[in-house]
Structure formats: structure tokens, C-alpha cells
Scaffold this motif. Structure first.
Motif, PDB file in Angstrom:
ATOM      1  N   TYR A 115       5.655  -5.372   9.146  1.00  0.00           N
ATOM      2  CA  TYR A 115       5.465  -4.191   9.980  1.00  0.00           C
ATOM      3  C   TYR A 115       6.686  -3.294   9.823  1.00  0.00           C
ATOM      4  CZ  TYR A 115       4.916  -1.319  14.192  1.00  0.00           C
ATOM      5  OH  TYR A 115       4.793  -0.264  15.053  1.00  0.00           O
ATOM      6  N   VAL A 116       6.526  -2.225   9.057  1.00  0.00           N
ATOM      7  CA  VAL A 116       7.612  -1.286   8.795  1.00  0.00           C
ATOM      8  C   VAL A 116       7.753  -0.329   9.979  1.00  0.00           C
ATOM      9  CG1 VAL A 116       8.354   0.617   7.288  1.00  0.00           C
ATOM     10  CG2 VAL A 116       7.386  -1.467   6.292  1.00  0.00           C
ATOM     11  N   ALA A 128      16.981   4.236  10.538  1.00  0.00           N
ATOM     12  CA  ALA A 128      16.636   2.829  10.768  1.00  0.00           C
ATOM     13  C   ALA A 128      15.469   2.416   9.881  1.00  0.00           C
ATOM     14  CB  ALA A 128      16.295   2.601  12.239  1.00  0.00           C
ATOM     15  N   LYS A 129      14.511   3.317   9.693  1.00  0.00           N
ATOM     16  CA  LYS A 129      13.363   3.011   8.841  1.00  0.00           C
ATOM     17  C   LYS A 129      13.808   2.832   7.390  1.00  0.00           C
ATOM     18  CE  LYS A 129       8.654   4.518   7.730  1.00  0.00           C
ATOM     19  NZ  LYS A 129       7.554   5.445   8.101  1.00  0.00           N
ATOM     20  N   TYR A 130      14.630   3.737   6.904  1.00  0.00           N
ATOM     21  CA  TYR A 130      15.078   3.627   5.509  1.00  0.00           C
ATOM     22  C   TYR A 130      15.922   2.369   5.294  1.00  0.00           C
ATOM     23  CZ  TYR A 130      13.413   8.407   4.785  1.00  0.00           C
ATOM     24  OH  TYR A 130      12.630   9.526   4.686  1.00  0.00           O
ATOM     25  N   HIS A 132      15.600  -0.425   6.877  1.00  0.00           N
ATOM     26  CA  HIS A 132      14.646  -1.537   6.846  1.00  0.00           C
ATOM     27  C   HIS A 132      13.889  -1.557   5.523  1.00  0.00           C
ATOM     28  CE1 HIS A 132      10.700  -3.472   8.095  1.00  0.00           C
ATOM     29  NE2 HIS A 132      11.587  -4.421   8.275  1.00  0.00           N
ATOM     30  N   LEU A 133      13.503  -0.398   5.019  1.00  0.00           N
ATOM     31  CA  LEU A 133      12.790  -0.328   3.745  1.00  0.00           C
ATOM     32  C   LEU A 133      13.650  -0.854   2.594  1.00  0.00           C
ATOM     33  CD1 LEU A 133      10.964   3.090   4.174  1.00  0.00           C
ATOM     34  CD2 LEU A 133       9.850   0.887   3.756  1.00  0.00           C
ATOM     35  N   GLU A 134      14.947  -0.669   2.676  1.00  0.00           N
ATOM     36  CA  GLU A 134      15.830  -1.216   1.646  1.00  0.00           C
ATOM     37  C   GLU A 134      15.756  -2.741   1.642  1.00  0.00           C
ATOM     38  OE1 GLU A 134      17.806   0.107  -0.783  1.00  0.00           O
ATOM     39  OE2 GLU A 134      16.814   2.012  -0.332  1.00  0.00           O
ATOM     40  N   LYS A 135      15.727  -3.346   2.810  1.00  0.00           N
ATOM     41  CA  LYS A 135      15.636  -4.805   2.896  1.00  0.00           C
ATOM     42  C   LYS A 135      14.274  -5.295   2.413  1.00  0.00           C
ATOM     43  CE  LYS A 135      16.915  -5.248   7.255  1.00  0.00           C
ATOM     44  NZ  LYS A 135      17.336  -5.939   8.500  1.00  0.00           N
ATOM     45  N   VAL A 136      13.219  -4.573   2.771  1.00  0.00           N
ATOM     46  CA  VAL A 136      11.885  -4.930   2.295  1.00  0.00           C
ATOM     47  C   VAL A 136      11.840  -4.852   0.769  1.00  0.00           C
ATOM     48  CG1 VAL A 136       9.460  -4.209   2.256  1.00  0.00           C
ATOM     49  CG2 VAL A 136      10.708  -4.250   4.421  1.00  0.00           C
ATOM     50  N   THR A 137      12.417  -3.795   0.210  1.00  0.00           N
ATOM     51  CA  THR A 137      12.413  -3.615  -1.243  1.00  0.00           C
ATOM     52  C   THR A 137      13.130  -4.768  -1.941  1.00  0.00           C
ATOM     53  OG1 THR A 137      12.325  -1.209  -1.014  1.00  0.00           O
ATOM     54  CG2 THR A 137      13.132  -2.077  -3.107  1.00  0.00           C
ATOM     55  N   LYS A 138      14.234  -5.195  -1.391  1.00  0.00           N
ATOM     56  CA  LYS A 138      14.990  -6.296  -1.991  1.00  0.00           C
ATOM     57  C   LYS A 138      14.151  -7.578  -2.002  1.00  0.00           C
ATOM     58  CE  LYS A 138      19.407  -8.781  -1.638  1.00  0.00           C
ATOM     59  NZ  LYS A 138      18.841 -10.150  -1.548  1.00  0.00           N
ATOM     60  N   ARG A 139      13.516  -7.882  -0.882  1.00  0.00           N
ATOM     61  CA  ARG A 139      12.726  -9.118  -0.814  1.00  0.00           C
ATOM     62  C   ARG A 139      11.485  -9.029  -1.688  1.00  0.00           C
ATOM     63  NH1 ARG A 139      12.575 -14.143  -1.433  1.00  0.00           N
ATOM     64  NH2 ARG A 139      10.958 -15.253  -0.278  1.00  0.00           N
ATOM     65  N   LEU A 140      10.843  -7.879  -1.731  1.00  0.00           N
ATOM     66  CA  LEU A 140       9.688  -7.719  -2.608  1.00  0.00           C
ATOM     67  C   LEU A 140      10.084  -7.924  -4.063  1.00  0.00           C
ATOM     68  CD1 LEU A 140       7.773  -4.666  -1.085  1.00  0.00           C
ATOM     69  CD2 LEU A 140       7.100  -7.068  -1.007  1.00  0.00           C
ATOM     70  N   GLY A 141      11.262  -7.453  -4.430  1.00  0.00           N
ATOM     71  CA  GLY A 141      11.739  -7.662  -5.795  1.00  0.00           C
ATOM     72  C   GLY A 141      11.922  -9.132  -6.111  1.00  0.00           C
ATOM     73  N   GLU A 142      12.444  -9.891  -5.156  1.00  0.00           N
ATOM     74  CA  GLU A 142      12.620 -11.330  -5.354  1.00  0.00           C
ATOM     75  C   GLU A 142      11.277 -12.032  -5.508  1.00  0.00           C
ATOM     76  OE1 GLU A 142      16.723 -11.563  -2.657  1.00  0.00           O
ATOM     77  OE2 GLU A 142      14.792 -12.234  -1.836  1.00  0.00           O
ATOM     78  N   GLY A 157       0.710  -8.294   3.356  1.00  0.00           N
ATOM     79  CA  GLY A 157      -0.209  -7.445   4.101  1.00  0.00           C
ATOM     80  C   GLY A 157       0.447  -6.904   5.351  1.00  0.00           C
ATOM     81  N   GLY A 158       0.129  -5.653   5.669  1.00  0.00           N
ATOM     82  CA  GLY A 158       0.674  -5.144   6.910  1.00  0.00           C
ATOM     83  C   GLY A 158       0.610  -3.643   7.041  1.00  0.00           C
ATOM     84  N   ASP A 159       1.227  -3.208   8.127  1.00  0.00           N
ATOM     85  CA  ASP A 159       1.308  -1.792   8.466  1.00  0.00           C
ATOM     86  C   ASP A 159       2.614  -1.270   7.882  1.00  0.00           C
ATOM     87  OD1 ASP A 159       1.532   0.689   9.609  1.00  0.00           O
ATOM     88  OD2 ASP A 159       1.403   0.007  11.691  1.00  0.00           O
ATOM     89  N   LEU A 160       2.510  -0.532   6.787  1.00  0.00           N
ATOM     90  CA  LEU A 160       3.698   0.002   6.114  1.00  0.00           C
ATOM     91  C   LEU A 160       4.128   1.351   6.674  1.00  0.00           C
ATOM     92  CD1 LEU A 160       2.937  -0.920   2.390  1.00  0.00           C
ATOM     93  CD2 LEU A 160       4.125  -2.266   4.148  1.00  0.00           C
ATOM     94  N   ASN A 161       3.265   1.970   7.471  1.00  0.00           N
ATOM     95  CA  ASN A 161       3.583   3.260   8.088  1.00  0.00           C
ATOM     96  C   ASN A 161       3.996   4.318   7.077  1.00  0.00           C
ATOM     97  OD1 ASN A 161       3.149   3.544  10.960  1.00  0.00           O
ATOM     98  ND2 ASN A 161       4.553   1.817  11.225  1.00  0.00           N
ATOM     99  N   ILE A 162       3.382   4.258   5.883  1.00  0.00           N
ATOM    100  CA  ILE A 162       3.597   5.272   4.845  1.00  0.00           C
ATOM    101  C   ILE A 162       2.278   5.448   4.097  1.00  0.00           C
ATOM    102  CG2 ILE A 162       4.927   5.979   2.816  1.00  0.00           C
ATOM    103  CD1 ILE A 162       7.007   3.831   3.562  1.00  0.00           C
TER     104      ILE A 162
END
Length: 273
Positions: A115-116, A128-130, A132-142, A157-162
Motif C-alpha cells: 500500500y503506497v 514521504a511518498k517518494y 517510500h517509493l524508493e524503498k519499494v523500488t529497492k525491494r522490487l529490484g531484489e 498486489g496492491g494499491d500503488l496510488n499511481i
């Protein structure tokens, strides 16, 4: 395997509005839930005993909260994106992973509920959103790297709010680069994830047409006029995405039959090889 992702907008309210009937009718094998806004006990009381659950509540009372409910056994659960470091309270209740024991599968299946932040353009909430998106991007890359190495299949799966493109929102012109969720800086994150191999399962199945939208304001005639946003996704690693047999949005038949302001995104995967 049928996987459903849905922002429930409060699990108590969703069940009062009929979410239980939807669960019984659709019979998902896995549910990825966002905005649970409840304790573990409340979530489990609503879902019942048949589910294996993992829940990350938000440290800010009454906000966020993500959960996974599975009819299959779990072999591991990972919570949050802090890598062992406490996260800011506003970042909690936004990421949970579960590894599933899938009979006949060649490699493990990991499912993630995310949930972004919604953010507000031109305010500190966007920073704060950006972040958080940086952390999401790092984990998605892993996770993408582990999938490329053959170590796992993954569904996020989730609400990406984009929204991603003009076909993902009814009023693109009125919102593009004005409203949070439709800013080019936000959209660039989705571009990066897709370039890294993640597949937008909903768009893959729906094709290049408007919608299907997943969120409509409770106010006015947004739902009746289908003036919506497609901000809820299922992202799959490439090999698993090739084995999607069906995907769509469970839009309620009428306004008064909605159990949330979001509709479930439901996809079926052939997980056995």
C-alpha cells in the motif's frame, strides 16, 4: 491459483457492506489486502479460521495496514521495508511478504501486499511518498533478481496510488501533473519497475483500452459514470506472467453493492509446471 488484491478501506466496514459474500462467491486462494485498519484479532475474526494470515498494522492508529490471507500453507513471512531498522510510523503497515508452499510448483511462490502512500501534490506528504517509493523500488529490484536467478516466482498486489498512462484514468487532462497519483515523477517509478521486468498483469490481459478502473470516489456520480482511476495492480515476474490464464476487476453491479471505494483485482495463474 486465484489471487485477489483489494484495498478494503477498513476490514470492519468492508464486511458490513458485504465483503464476506464476495469472498464466498469468488473463492480466491490468496487475498492481498490493503487499508485493513484493524488489529490482528479483528482481521482474523472477520476472515475466519480457514486462512493462514500475515498482517502488518500501521503504527499510526486507524491508518493503512496490509495483510495476506492464504488457503495454502506459508513457509515464511517478511514484514516491512526497514531491513531491520525501525521505519517511520507513516511508512508502517504498507508492505508484507509471504512465501507459499505450492504443491507441484517448480520453485517457491512469493506473494506481496503493498500500500503506497496516497500523497498530496506540493506538500510534505509527497516527499514521504517518494521516500517510500524508493524503498519499494529497492525491494522490487531484489525480488526481480531472485526471479531471474530462478529462485522464486513473485506476485506483488496492491494499491500503488499511481496511474501509469492516460488509459488508466478517466480524466487524464484534468489531473495529469496536477494531482497526486498522476504526476510524471510518480509515473517514472512504474516505468522503472516495468523496465526491470515486472509485468502489469491487468494491462496485459485487458489490452490497450481505457480502464478497467479500480477506484472511484464515494462522492457524486463517479461510480455511476465510471469516472475512475486504475491504481490497484498485480505485478508478476515475467515467467509467472506468461502463465496468467485470466485477470480482471470485480466492479460491483451498482453503487449500493460496493464494499469498498476500490474494486478487487483478481488474476488466475497456472503455478504448477
Amino acid at each position: 491459483m486465484k489471487i485477489a488484491s483489494v484495498n478494503v478501506n477498513g476490514i470492519r466496514a468492508a464486511y458490513k457492506r458485504g465483503m464476506g459474500r464476495w469472498v464466498e462467491e469468488r473463492r480466491p486462494d490468496v487475498m492481498l489486502l490493503q487499508e485493513v485498519r484493524a488489529t490482528d484479532d479483528v482481521l482474523e475474526a472477520h476472515l475466519g479460521q480457514e486462512w493462514t494470515t500475515a498482517h502488518h498494522a500501521c503504527d499510526v492508529r486507524g491508518r493503512a495496514g496490509v495483510a495476506i490471507a492464504s488457503r495454502l500453507p506459508a513457509t515464511a513471512v517478511r514484514v516491512g521495508l526497514g531491513n531491520g531498522v525501525p521505519e517511520e510510523p507513516v511508512d508502517t503497515g504498507r508492505w508484507v511478504e509471504m512465501d507459499l508452499d505450492v504443491a507441484g510448483a517448480e520453485r517457491p511462490l512469493t506473494v506481496v501486499s503493498v500500500y503506497v502512500h496516497s500523497g498530496t501534490a506540493n506538500t510534505p506528504k509527497m516527499e514521504a511518498k517518494y521516500a517510500h517509493l524508493e524503498k519499494v523500488t529497492k525491494r522490487l529490484g531484489e525480488l526481480a533478481e531472485e526471479a531471474r536467478d530462478g529462485r522464486r516466482d513473485v506476485v506483488v498486489g496492491g494499491d500503488l496510488n499511481i496511474v501509469h498512462r492516460e488509459v488508466d484514468i478517466k480524466n487524464w487532462k484534468g489531473n495529469h501533473n496536477k494531482a497526486s497519483g498522476v504526476l510524471d515523477e510518480e509515473i517514472a517509478y512504474l516505468d522503472k519497475w516495468f523496465a526491470d521486468g515486472w509485468v502489469d498483469v491487468g494491462r496485459k490481459v485487458a489490452g490497450d483500452r481505457p480502464g478497467p478502473y479500480t477506484w472511484w470516489s464515494w462522492r457524486g456520480k463517479a461510480f455511476d459514470n465510471d469516472a475512475g482511476w486504475r491504481i490497484d495492480y498485480q505485478l508478476a515476474t515475467p515467467e509467472l506472467a506468461e502463465r496468467v490464464t485470466d485477470a480482471g476487476v470485480d466492479r460491483a453491479a451498482s453503487y449500493d453493492q460496493r464494499f469498498s471505494d476500490h474494486a478487487p483485482v483478481v488474476a488466475t495463474y497456472d503455478v504448477q509446471r
